[in-house]
Design an enzyme around this catalytic site. Sequence first.
Site, PDB file in Angstrom:
ATOM      1  N   LYS A  32       0.833  -1.218   0.000  1.00  0.00           N
ATOM      2  CA  LYS A  32       0.000   0.000   0.000  1.00  0.00           C
ATOM      3  C   LYS A  32       0.856   1.251   0.000  1.00  0.00           C
ATOM      4  CE  LYS A  32      -4.408  -1.627   1.635  1.00  0.00           C
ATOM      5  NZ  LYS A  32      -5.524  -1.546   2.553  1.00  0.00           N
TER       6      LYS A  32
ATOM      7  N   LYS B  64      -4.779  -8.360  -6.486  1.00  0.00           N
ATOM      8  CA  LYS B  64      -5.999  -8.622  -5.710  1.00  0.00           C
ATOM      9  C   LYS B  64      -7.127  -7.681  -6.143  1.00  0.00           C
ATOM     10  CE  LYS B  64      -6.652  -7.004  -1.519  1.00  0.00           C
ATOM     11  NZ  LYS B  64      -6.859  -6.708  -0.104  1.00  0.00           N
TER      12      LYS B  64
ATOM     13  N   LYS C 200     -11.225  -2.649  -3.271  1.00  0.00           N
ATOM     14  CA  LYS C 200     -12.185  -1.546  -3.402  1.00  0.00           C
ATOM     15  C   LYS C 200     -11.496  -0.232  -3.700  1.00  0.00           C
ATOM     16  CE  LYS C 200     -13.604  -2.370   1.211  1.00  0.00           C
ATOM     17  NZ  LYS C 200     -12.404  -2.572   2.026  1.00  0.00           N
TER      18      LYS C 200
HETATM   19  N1  AQP Z   1      -9.826  -9.775  -3.376  1.00  0.00           N
HETATM   20  C1  AQP Z   1     -10.169 -10.396  -2.257  1.00  0.00           C
HETATM   21  N2  AQP Z   1     -10.357 -11.732  -2.247  1.00  0.00           N
HETATM   22  C2  AQP Z   1     -10.713 -12.373  -1.093  1.00  0.00           C
HETATM   23  N3  AQP Z   1     -10.932 -11.729   0.072  1.00  0.00           N
HETATM   24  C3  AQP Z   1     -10.756 -10.399   0.094  1.00  0.00           C
HETATM   25  N4  AQP Z   1     -10.877  -9.470   1.064  1.00  0.00           N
HETATM   26  C4  AQP Z   1     -10.603  -8.244   0.574  1.00  0.00           C
HETATM   27  N5  AQP Z   1     -10.292  -8.328  -0.728  1.00  0.00           N
HETATM   28  C5  AQP Z   1     -10.377  -9.657  -1.059  1.00  0.00           C
HETATM   29  C6  AQP Z   1     -11.247  -9.792   2.436  1.00  0.00           C
HETATM   30  O1  AQP Z   1     -12.264  -8.903   2.844  1.00  0.00           O
HETATM   31  C7  AQP Z   1     -12.111  -8.625   4.238  1.00  0.00           C
HETATM   32  C8  AQP Z   1     -12.133  -7.154   4.470  1.00  0.00           C
HETATM   33  O2  AQP Z   1     -11.001  -6.552   3.892  1.00  0.00           O
HETATM   34  P1  AQP Z   1     -10.792  -4.994   4.153  1.00  0.00           P
HETATM   35  O3  AQP Z   1     -11.782  -4.244   3.418  1.00  0.00           O
HETATM   36  O4  AQP Z   1     -10.785  -4.716   5.595  1.00  0.00           O
HETATM   37  O5  AQP Z   1      -9.343  -4.718   3.677  1.00  0.00           O
HETATM   38  P2  AQP Z   1      -8.577  -5.185   2.425  1.00  0.00           P
HETATM   39  O6  AQP Z   1      -8.227  -6.628   2.555  1.00  0.00           O
HETATM   40  O7  AQP Z   1      -7.431  -4.222   2.301  1.00  0.00           O
HETATM   41  O8  AQP Z   1      -9.629  -5.029   1.248  1.00  0.00           O
HETATM   42  P3  AQP Z   1      -9.570  -4.079   0.015  1.00  0.00           P
HETATM   43  O9  AQP Z   1     -10.823  -4.255  -0.775  1.00  0.00           O
HETATM   44  O10 AQP Z   1      -8.271  -4.275  -0.717  1.00  0.00           O
HETATM   45  O11 AQP Z   1      -9.629  -2.659   0.700  1.00  0.00           O
HETATM   46  P4  AQP Z   1      -8.735  -1.407   0.418  1.00  0.00           P
HETATM   47  O12 AQP Z   1      -8.732  -1.249  -1.071  1.00  0.00           O
HETATM   48  O13 AQP Z   1      -9.399  -0.276   1.135  1.00  0.00           O
HETATM   49  O14 AQP Z   1      -7.382  -1.731   0.982  1.00  0.00           O
HETATM   50  C9  AQP Z   1     -10.810  -9.282   4.688  1.00  0.00           C
HETATM   51  O15 AQP Z   1     -11.117 -10.497   5.311  1.00  0.00           O
HETATM   52  C10 AQP Z   1     -10.098  -9.527   3.390  1.00  0.00           C
HETATM   53  O16 AQP Z   1      -9.233 -10.640   3.466  1.00  0.00           O
END
Ligand code: AQP
Length: 347
Positions: A123, A206, A209
């Site tokens: 990040k 990955k 969002k």
């Molecule tokens: N691509 C993914 N595949 C499987 N699981 C996923 N999770 C997130 N993306 C995937 C799971 O969703 C839960 C919440 O994640 P989060 O929103 O707290 O943080 P993150 O993992 O950093 O998700 P994002 O979408 O990538 O958010 P941003 O873009 O804001 O950093 C977790 O259980 C995660 O494993």
Amino acid sequence: MSQPVQTPATFPTRIFSGIQPSGGLTLGNYLGALKRFVEKQDEGIETIYCLVDMHAITVWQDPAKLRQQTREAAAGFIAAGIDPARSVLFNQSQVTAHVELGWIFNCVARMGWMSRMTQFKDKAGKNSENVSLGLYAYPALMAADILAYKATHVPVGEDQKQHLELCRDIAIKFNNDYGVNFFPVVEPVIEGAATRVMSLRDGTMKMSKSDPSDQSRINLTDDADTIAKKIRKAKTDADPLPDSVDGLKDRPEARNLVNIYAALAGQTPAEVIAEHQGAQFGTFKPALADLAVAKLSPITSEMTRLMQDPAEIDRILGAGADRAEAIARPIVDQVYDIIGMIRSRRG
Ligand code: AQP
């Protein structure tokens, strides 16, 4: 001074997990996390689910959008099957035990541990001098989110595995430093065919969002046409689907679509391959789009309905926060005692 650390088996089973309201929920959040959350609730286990708004602000958030995204995520949880009467559902900032224990864990976790976190490196990228201190400390707060409830099991996607290992290290070090058997050593629960849903634009990244490209992800708010279009345009190679899962090994985009299909259909990737082997993407993608629309559309419509009454969503989150506070407060108060803080206020 050190004593053996309790294993999760000695603590009652309690599930905790969270999602950041840092954008709209994606198919990755749904398959990797939310769908599992519902399954655990329906198995009758005690479940506590949190919209981790304090984590979201580790990257700047527009305040009005953050409020909207938090309500929308809550609506997404409920629409996907989280029942606020059976699960505790709340937003993190309403229960101050999280940040209190988070600070204590900042003092337990070691710089060397934090510096190894790959999500921070991903990040922060080349910009690590300029990102917030909160982004660096995030995994210690995540450990506090979980351990403020002495949760034993944490359903997450594959990307959170390293953070959960850190949570285990923090629990063990706290127990050893203070000579107590106070915190459980949590078990990650990483299950299903889509524990790591990849971007529709690049099968090595990955689905996220916060990806600048909306085409890279399916949002839980996307309508049927948008979902179908995004799947039709998803990057793939030119070959048909292979006759075994092994044949997907060096084909990240094809593997991703097969895994998504499997997770949505409740099948294994091998079953999907058995049904669709030899199919061109011109045939497989419409089948996947139909399946995705059939599974996601009811959630999207229910989210839209729930979002018409934001006051009711706030009420649900407030009631959930009261229940969460009742569990976490005595635990964090005991932590203050263990570490030697004077607690002499009256009332
Ligand atoms: N691509 C993914 N595949 C499987 N699981 C996923 N999770 C997130 N993306 C995937 C799971 O969703 C839960 C919440 O994640 P989060 O929103 O707290 O943080 P993150 O993992 O950093 O998700 P994002 O979408 O990538 O958010 P941003 O873009 O804001 O950093 C977790 O259980 C995660 O494993």
